[in-house]
Design a protein around this motif. Structure first.
Motif, PDB file in Angstrom:
ATOM      1  N   GLN A  25      35.734  31.350  30.435  1.00 59.16           N
ATOM      2  CA  GLN A  25      36.550  31.589  31.616  1.00 59.16           C
ATOM      3  C   GLN A  25      36.949  33.060  31.729  1.00 59.16           C
ATOM      4  O   GLN A  25      36.948  33.645  32.812  1.00 59.16           O
ATOM      5  CB  GLN A  25      37.810  30.717  31.577  1.00 59.16           C
ATOM      6  CG  GLN A  25      37.587  29.270  31.980  1.00 59.16           C
ATOM      7  CD  GLN A  25      37.350  29.138  33.467  1.00 59.16           C
ATOM      8  OE1 GLN A  25      36.201  29.286  33.919  1.00 59.16           O
ATOM      9  NE2 GLN A  25      38.384  28.882  34.231  1.00 59.16           N
ATOM     10  N   LYS A  33      34.286  35.190  33.103  1.00 59.63           N
ATOM     11  CA  LYS A  33      34.109  35.077  34.549  1.00 59.63           C
ATOM     12  C   LYS A  33      35.226  35.770  35.315  1.00 59.63           C
ATOM     13  O   LYS A  33      34.983  36.389  36.357  1.00 59.63           O
ATOM     14  CB  LYS A  33      34.080  33.596  34.950  1.00 59.63           C
ATOM     15  CG  LYS A  33      32.869  32.829  34.450  1.00 59.63           C
ATOM     16  CD  LYS A  33      32.967  31.370  34.878  1.00 59.63           C
ATOM     17  CE  LYS A  33      31.803  30.543  34.347  1.00 59.63           C
ATOM     18  NZ  LYS A  33      31.922  29.112  34.721  1.00 59.63           N
ATOM     19  N   ARG A  34      36.445  35.671  34.808  1.00 61.30           N
ATOM     20  CA  ARG A  34      37.585  36.132  35.596  1.00 61.30           C
ATOM     21  C   ARG A  34      37.958  37.595  35.369  1.00 61.30           C
ATOM     22  O   ARG A  34      38.593  38.207  36.236  1.00 61.30           O
ATOM     23  CB  ARG A  34      38.794  35.245  35.309  1.00 61.30           C
ATOM     24  CG  ARG A  34      38.615  33.809  35.774  1.00 61.30           C
ATOM     25  CD  ARG A  34      39.913  33.036  35.735  1.00 61.30           C
ATOM     26  NE  ARG A  34      39.738  31.652  36.166  1.00 61.30           N
ATOM     27  CZ  ARG A  34      40.712  30.774  36.322  1.00 61.30           C
ATOM     28  NH1 ARG A  34      41.977  31.153  36.083  1.00 61.30           N
ATOM     29  NH2 ARG A  34      40.477  29.542  36.712  1.00 61.30           N
ATOM     30  N   ARG A  73      36.832  40.023  38.086  1.00 60.61           N
ATOM     31  CA  ARG A  73      37.634  39.926  39.305  1.00 60.61           C
ATOM     32  C   ARG A  73      38.934  40.700  39.151  1.00 60.61           C
ATOM     33  O   ARG A  73      39.397  41.373  40.069  1.00 60.61           O
ATOM     34  CB  ARG A  73      37.964  38.455  39.609  1.00 60.61           C
ATOM     35  CG  ARG A  73      36.800  37.697  40.196  1.00 60.61           C
ATOM     36  CD  ARG A  73      37.286  36.382  40.799  1.00 60.61           C
ATOM     37  NE  ARG A  73      36.269  35.354  40.653  1.00 60.61           N
ATOM     38  CZ  ARG A  73      36.446  34.209  40.033  1.00 60.61           C
ATOM     39  NH1 ARG A  73      37.607  33.916  39.515  1.00 60.61           N
ATOM     40  NH2 ARG A  73      35.467  33.323  39.942  1.00 60.61           N
ATOM     41  N   TRP A  74      39.552  40.565  37.986  1.00 60.61           N
ATOM     42  CA  TRP A  74      40.804  41.297  37.738  1.00 60.61           C
ATOM     43  C   TRP A  74      40.580  42.803  37.793  1.00 60.61           C
ATOM     44  O   TRP A  74      41.403  43.539  38.348  1.00 60.61           O
ATOM     45  CB  TRP A  74      41.387  40.878  36.394  1.00 60.61           C
ATOM     46  CG  TRP A  74      42.564  41.714  35.986  1.00 60.61           C
ATOM     47  CD1 TRP A  74      42.592  42.720  35.075  1.00 60.61           C
ATOM     48  CD2 TRP A  74      43.887  41.621  36.521  1.00 60.61           C
ATOM     49  NE1 TRP A  74      43.847  43.253  34.996  1.00 60.61           N
ATOM     50  CE2 TRP A  74      44.668  42.597  35.878  1.00 60.61           C
ATOM     51  CE3 TRP A  74      44.477  40.796  37.476  1.00 60.61           C
ATOM     52  CZ2 TRP A  74      46.012  42.773  36.156  1.00 60.61           C
ATOM     53  CZ3 TRP A  74      45.823  40.973  37.751  1.00 60.61           C
ATOM     54  CH2 TRP A  74      46.577  41.962  37.094  1.00 60.61           C
ATOM     55  N   LEU A  87      45.864  35.004  33.709  1.00 54.46           N
ATOM     56  CA  LEU A  87      44.477  35.141  34.140  1.00 54.46           C
ATOM     57  C   LEU A  87      43.737  33.806  34.125  1.00 54.46           C
ATOM     58  O   LEU A  87      42.866  33.556  34.963  1.00 54.46           O
ATOM     59  CB  LEU A  87      43.749  36.157  33.241  1.00 54.46           C
ATOM     60  CG  LEU A  87      42.331  36.534  33.688  1.00 54.46           C
ATOM     61  CD1 LEU A  87      42.349  37.135  35.082  1.00 54.46           C
ATOM     62  CD2 LEU A  87      41.676  37.484  32.701  1.00 54.46           C
ATOM     63  N   LEU A  88      44.089  32.920  33.182  1.00 51.86           N
ATOM     64  CA  LEU A  88      43.403  31.629  33.083  1.00 51.86           C
ATOM     65  C   LEU A  88      44.210  30.492  33.701  1.00 51.86           C
ATOM     66  O   LEU A  88      43.890  29.323  33.494  1.00 51.86           O
ATOM     67  CB  LEU A  88      43.102  31.306  31.605  1.00 51.86           C
ATOM     68  CG  LEU A  88      42.130  32.249  30.898  1.00 51.86           C
ATOM     69  CD1 LEU A  88      41.828  31.747  29.507  1.00 51.86           C
ATOM     70  CD2 LEU A  88      40.839  32.410  31.689  1.00 51.86           C
ATOM     71  N   GLU A 135      45.608  27.789  36.324  1.00 49.83           N
ATOM     72  CA  GLU A 135      44.970  26.977  37.349  1.00 49.83           C
ATOM     73  C   GLU A 135      46.005  26.598  38.406  1.00 49.83           C
ATOM     74  O   GLU A 135      47.091  26.151  38.057  1.00 49.83           O
ATOM     75  CB  GLU A 135      44.360  25.709  36.734  1.00 49.83           C
ATOM     76  CG  GLU A 135      43.187  25.970  35.805  1.00 49.83           C
ATOM     77  CD  GLU A 135      41.968  26.555  36.510  1.00 49.83           C
ATOM     78  OE1 GLU A 135      41.914  26.454  37.763  1.00 49.83           O
ATOM     79  OE2 GLU A 135      41.093  27.116  35.830  1.00 49.83           O
ATOM     80  N   ASP A 143      43.198  29.429  40.043  1.00 50.82           N
ATOM     81  CA  ASP A 143      43.001  30.846  39.753  1.00 50.82           C
ATOM     82  C   ASP A 143      43.906  31.701  40.640  1.00 50.82           C
ATOM     83  O   ASP A 143      43.784  31.677  41.865  1.00 50.82           O
ATOM     84  CB  ASP A 143      41.533  31.200  39.996  1.00 50.82           C
ATOM     85  CG  ASP A 143      41.238  32.652  39.652  1.00 50.82           C
ATOM     86  OD1 ASP A 143      42.145  33.338  39.135  1.00 50.82           O
ATOM     87  OD2 ASP A 143      40.101  33.103  39.895  1.00 50.82           O
ATOM     88  N   GLU A 154      41.777  35.282  42.328  1.00 51.81           N
ATOM     89  CA  GLU A 154      40.807  35.258  43.423  1.00 51.81           C
ATOM     90  C   GLU A 154      41.474  35.291  44.790  1.00 51.81           C
ATOM     91  O   GLU A 154      41.099  36.113  45.644  1.00 51.81           O
ATOM     92  CB  GLU A 154      39.906  34.037  43.294  1.00 51.81           C
ATOM     93  CG  GLU A 154      38.789  34.028  44.343  1.00 51.81           C
ATOM     94  CD  GLU A 154      37.811  32.891  44.120  1.00 51.81           C
ATOM     95  OE1 GLU A 154      36.746  32.903  44.750  1.00 51.81           O
ATOM     96  OE2 GLU A 154      38.110  32.002  43.317  1.00 51.81           O
TER      97      GLU A 154
END
Length: 944
Positions: A748, A751-752, A755-756, A788-789, A791, A793, A796
């Motif tokens: 995760q 992936k994130r 974006r950050w 950041l993790l 839920e 997200d 985004e």
């Protein structure tokens, strides 16, 4: 005698009177002034006046209101008696005297002297007075009686409750006279009669004629009112107020203030009417306590209500607020009384304290916070609940601090905040940020009636201070003033409780993760949330949750190797989840206190029975050994539970079995290591390094979550011999869970994180935006809370929103740039000098000002990457400056073109004043003309 009479007599009788003065003198001589009339003269005059044809007729002489004539004058009483005696003796039985009055002939000492001459008493009762009032003043047409009776029947509930509990209350007999008394209620008529007797100690105001007069006046106020509207009882106060003031019965301050309010707005009028009734009721109660009437809200509403159909409920609500704020009244218990001088002194102290407290905000806030905490404790009485089958008592810890305690991951906290310090959206956001693994409950108390609460808090503290400072007075007025202040204190305290209850009734409870619990009872919602939180706080609790540990202990003390059968378990002790966890933790050596401390805390939360009995079972199975503090070995039958805390436990090390080695290889394979049989111990360091690397990848610096703890790995790394293999075997389930969790987090994060990083890049370019702080605050919240993790997200949507905001800004600037360019180029094309330039000259001028097509900013906004690239080449500030500067750049090009065509041209700047009148414009035109004419002498002129 009047002078006009003298002149008339002169005209009519000239032979007797030759002038007005002579007439006046003659009259004075004929009719001299005397101080009194003798009894003989009086009887002679009576006989002369009444005798007809030599006979004296039967004659009745009525001395009306003889009581008022005599009053307290003894001489007048004697004169009346002598006059009656003289007439009776001289004239005899043909002359009859009647004396009328509101008091019986024996009522006063002066009247008793007349008893011998007025021998036949005829006394009127209250019933006679009522009969006269009903038959003379309140008489109804026969056709109206039925309508009035219908009004009475439909409003009997309201009527029958008036002054209940007093001797003036509604009775069944009132039903018969309701129509006769209407629009005056029988209850109010009795109230007036009783009050008039108290107010009129001389008996004049309660006389029949005065009652008739008052009732005649009062019904005039009701003539146009619809059927069902009755006369309010406060009319008596305003009718008698002036007389009561003159008689010094009514204080001047009360009279002036009530009369002023009576001519004010609707609330002031109601306040004045209520104050008047309080005065009347207090007077009546002080003289006739047996009546049982008290000046409370119910009584006042009963006497003030006018529209029977509307009832008195709404009136009670209005009165409660108005009278508590009225400076003329003080409240003692539930009663209201007219403020006394001593009461005013107490009230001045109270108000002074209120003013001081109003400026000391911190004291009021501290009192409010204390009240909220105490009220929460009263409403949420149950702060512990049994957990599972083993009934482990779990304590619920309320906290009201601004920051959650650091041990929130080890205890069940209820974090209570209120809207005076934080808003509900922030509390909900914090609940979401805490995540679904947190056990904390978030309680939010809304801010309701904040101004009222602050006022009553000030009243409470001010009343407390006033009571403490003034102490216990000795006078009656002082005692009444203290009682009124105690009532203020109690009222404020009760009102604070009501307002806080209202706030708590709207309390919202959030489970960590953001789920809101629904319910009407705060305690029930907290207990419901606490039950769910216990599952989060102690996820390993179910493996040890059983009510049969006591039976296992009894069998283990006897040395039974299968003692775990009492739990329904028939496998090997080492494989039981509790025993396996104990073996893994004990390792080389641990004291009982450390073992208990570890497993009683999160994430296990095991009961003391499960831990102690598990140790006994392991000792019986010869999997661990124990020694007392002196180092002496202990047999399972010798180990007492009270001594476990000081006992040292060690794992009995034996080579792993083939089955255990197979499980160890499976654990290592799950972590990506292919281990052959016999290589297990040699690959332990590599395995530990693999686990450590994945732990590092599963967390990081903010906004990433913290890296998972690897303390367990250190214990394995420090172990010797076969201990690492045993530790891996006993922790196999934990290691498998760690792999799944850490690998998922690492994927995760992979992936994130990009974006950050894109969000951070856009934030750096968003500084010039007016709402940049909004985006920065949200990003800071994600960073500070390591979300950041989380839920869903959180990055985004924020990235998309910021990118769209920057896209809109760039598109707007691009449109402005093109618009300003078109305007400027249009002016160039209309310039004659520009038309004369060669293409190369035009391009050179445009390029010098950065206005060629190649120099136009390239704005691409299809994605956030393109937006970031665009802003890296040209920031928002730079683009804004270029748009603003474009008119002046085109103006410079025009000037340069003019100079190329007219080398001698001179550009001048014109003054730019502010015009207020047409004369200002004329002066400016004249100045400009002079300036231009002067410049033209040196050649062509242009305007800057």
């Amino acid at each position: 005698v009047a002078e006009g009479l003298h002149a008339a007599l002169v005209r009519i009788k000239p032979q007797l009177f030759n002038s007005p003065n002579a007439c006046a003198e003659t009259l004075r001589n004929l009719y001299p002034h005397v101080n009194d009339v003798s009894s003989a003269e009086m009887t002679k005059a009576v006989q002369q006046a009444l005798t007809r044809d030599g006979k004296f007729p039967l004659t009745l002489i009525v001395l009306d209101e003889v009581q008022q004539f005599i009053g307290s004058d003894v001489q007048k009483s004697n004169e009346v008696r002598e006059a009656v005696e003289a007439c009776c003796q001289k004239i005899g039985g043909k002359l009859l005297f009647i004396g009328t009055g509101q008091t019986a002939v024996t009522g006063t000492a002066n009247l008793r002297q007349l008893a011998g001459r007025f021998t036949l008493p005829v006394e009127l009762t209250d019933a006679d007075v009522e009969e006269v009032i009903r038959q003379v003043i309140l008489a109804k047409q026969p056709g109206a009686i039925q309508s009035i009776d219908q009004v009475m029947e439909s409003n009997l509930g309201e009527i029958s409750r008036h002054l209940s509990g007093t001797s003036l209350r509604h009775t069944r007999d009132d039903l018969e006279v309701f129509a006769q008394d209407y629009p005056i209620l029988p209850v109010r008529r009795r109230f007036w009669e009783s009050t008039l007797r108290v107010l009129d100690q001389t008996g004049t105001e309660s006389q029949l004629r005065n009652q008739l007069s008052m009732i005649h006046k009062v019904i005039q106020t009701n003539l146009e009112a619809p059927l069902g509207h009755v006369i309010p009882a406060d009319y008596l106060y305003f009718d008698a107020a002036d007389k009561l003031l003159q008689a010094r019965v009514l204080p001047r301050k009360v009279h002036e203030q009530t009369m002023k309010w009576f001519h004010g707005d609707e609330d002031q009028q109601l306040t004045a009417r209520a104050c008047g009734l309080v005065f009347l009721i207090t007077k009546l109660a002080s003289y006739h306590n047996e009546v049982g009437i008290r000046a409370d809200i119910d009584t006042l509403a009963d006497l003030l209500v006018e529209n029977l159909a509307a009832g008195s409920a709404q009136l009670r609500e209005r009165l409660s607020g108005l009278l508590d704020r009225c400076g003329l009244l003080m409240r003692v218990g539930n009663e209201y009384r007219i403020q006394t001088e001593e009461g005013i002194a107490w009230l001045d102290d109270f108000r002074s304290e209120c003013n001081r407290l109003a400026s000391e905000v911190h004291r009021i806030e501290a009192e409010r916070d204390d009240r909220i905490r105490r009220r929460f404790a009263e409403l949420v009485k149950k702060l512990a609940l049994p957990h599972g089958q083993s009934k482990v008592q779990r304590t619920i810890h309320p906290t009201f601090e601004n920051v959650l305690p650091t041990d929130a991951n080890e205890k069940l906290y209820v974090w209570v905040r209120d809207e005076w310090s934080i808003d509900g959206n922030s509390v909900r956001a914090e609940a979401r940020q805490a995540g679904n693994r947190s056990a904390t409950l978030f309680v939010f108390i809304p801010k309701r009636s904040a101004d009222d609460l602050r006022k009553h808090l000030i009243d409470f503290k001010a009343a407390s201070a006033t009571l403490q400072r003034r102490g216990v007075p000795s006078s009656a007025e002082g005692s009444e003033a203290r009682a009124a202040m105690e009532t203020t204190l109690q009222t404020a305290d009760a009102r604070i409780t009501e307002l806080l209850d209202d706030a708590f009734s709207g309390a919202r409870v959030f489970q960590a993760g953001g789920t809101e619990l629904v319910g009407s009872d705060l305690q029930e919602m907290i207990l419901e949330g606490a039950t769910s939180s216990l599952q989060r706080l102690y996820p390993e609790f179910p493996v040890a949750d059983h009510e049969g540990w006591g039976r296992v202990y009894s069998q283990a003390r006897q040395g039974a190797p299968d003692a775990l059968k009492a739990l329904g378990y028939r496998g090997q002790p080492a494989d039981h989840p509790v025993c396996r966890e104990l073996l893994a933790f004990i390792g080389a050596s641990k004291t009982g206190a450390k073992i208990r401390g570890h497993f009683e805390k999160s994430p296990h939360g095991w009961s003391g029975d499960a831990i102690d009995v598990g140790l006994h079972v392991l000792m019986v199975a010869n999997l661990i050994c124990a020694a007392d503090p002196s180092g002496a070995p202990l047999d399972p039958s010798q180990l007492e539970r009270r001594a476990i805390g000081k006992t040292e436990f060690q794992v009995v090390l034996i080579p792993p079995t083939t089955k255990q080695l197979l499980e160890i290889r499976r654990v290592m394979q799950r972590w990506g290591l292919n281990v052959n049989s016999g290589q297990e111990l040699a690959r332990v360091p590599e395995f530990l390094e693999t686990v450590t690397v994945l732990a590092q990848q599963a967390g990081g610096e903010p906004p990433c979550p913290e890296r998972p703890s690897t303390a367990t790995l250190e214990d394995i790394r420090m172990a010797a011999g076969n201990e690492p293999l045993h530790a891996i075997y006993h922790r196999r389930d934990e290691l498998k869970k760690c792999f799944d969790a850490w690998k998922g987090q690492a994927e995760q994060l992979e992936k994130r994180l990009p974006r950050w990083e894109r969000l951070e890049r856009l934030l750096r370019h968003a500084q010039p935006l007016a709402d940049a702080e909004t985006y920065e605050a949200q990003a800071k919240s994600i960073l500070d809370n390591r979300m950041l993790l989380a839920e869903p997200d959180p990055v985004e949507p924020l990235l998309l929103a910021l990118a769209q905001r920057l896209r809109d800004e760039l598109n707007s600037l691009s449109a402005q740039y093109k618009q300003e360019f078109e305007r400027g180029f249009e002016r160039l094309e209309q310039d004659p000098h520009w038309e004369q330039l060669e293409p190369e000259q035009r391009h050179s001028l445009l390029q010098a000002e950065g206005l060629t097509q190649a120099q136009e900013p390239r704005i691409q906004v299809a994605s956030d990457q393109e937006i970031a690239s665009t802003l890296a080449d040209a920031s928002i500030t730079n683009l804004r400056d270029r748009v603003v500067a474009m008119p002046s750049r085109f103006q410079r090009i025009q000037q340069q073109a003019a100079k190329l065509m007219e080398p001698k041209v001179t550009f001048i700047a014109l003054p730019r004043p502010t015009f207020k009148t047409s004369d200002d414009i004329d002066k400016w035109l004249q100045t400009v003309r002079q300036q231009l004419e002067k410049a033209l002498k040196n050649g062509p002129v242009g305007i800057e």
